[in-house]
Design an enzyme around this catalytic site. Structure first.
Site: not given
Ligand code: MC0
Length: 140
Positions: A7, A43, A59, A83, A133
């Protein structure tokens, strides 16, 4: 390692509005709706195509609050691709293989994803700015 693009995750402010757009513009059909409290999202999965490697979806993701991963993303970057989820045979095996190559895993162990999948995220900073992912679909 990858079987398909499972996705593309798209962040949006209003899930129902965005579903309406994808239905009326592209003729996509919603096959699942879920609230995932642990991931902080409401979602919907919209079916795109079936292939040899499995099914692909769009998604649509609406954050449950501004402090969630998708909430922070929307505040910083606005609506758009959040993502890419790749289908894998065995998520734990794929995680170990990828970690061994020096890519940071966000999840230490697989978590619950959409439609009963086991999922794990890789850090976008180690994947050229793309939140990636791994998705192991449930056995049929
Ligand atoms: C954040 N960053 C990204 C991003 N989100 N870069 C690309 N794509 C994304 N989606 C970048 C920011 O721009 C920043 O870069 C740096 O990562 C740190 O971001 P932050 O805003 O300070 O946030 P953090 O560090 O607290 O968290 C970022 C992180 C987090 C990626 C670790 O969002 C995470 O754990 N994501 C995984 C879980 C998730 O996204 N869940 C929702 C979908 P700079 O350069 O400004 O420092 S759940 C889902 O999709 C499930 C239901 C499924 O598929 O089944």
């Amino acid at each position: 390692m990858f079987l398909r693009i499972d996705h593309v995750g798209i962040a949006c402010h209003n899930l129902e509005e965005k579903i309406g757009f994808y239905e009326s513009t592209f003729g996509l059909v919603v096959v699942s709706r879920e609230v995932n409290e642990a991931q902080g999202v409401r979602e919907a999965m919209l079916h795109v195509a079936d292939g040899e490697g499995g099914t692909s979806y769009v998604q649509l993701l609406e954050p449950l609050s501004p402090e969630t991963a998708v909430g922070k993303f929307l505040a910083k970057r606005g609506e758009g691709v959040h993502h890419i989820g790749y289908g894998v045979e065995d998520v734990s095996k794929a995680m170990a293989e990828i970690a061994a190559k020096g890519v940071r895993l966000i999840d230490e162990r697989p978590r619950h994803g959409s439609m009963g999948a086991s999922i794990a995220f890789l850090h976008p900073k180690d994947v050229g700015g793309v939140l990636t992912e791994l998705v192991e679909a449930p056995r049929q």
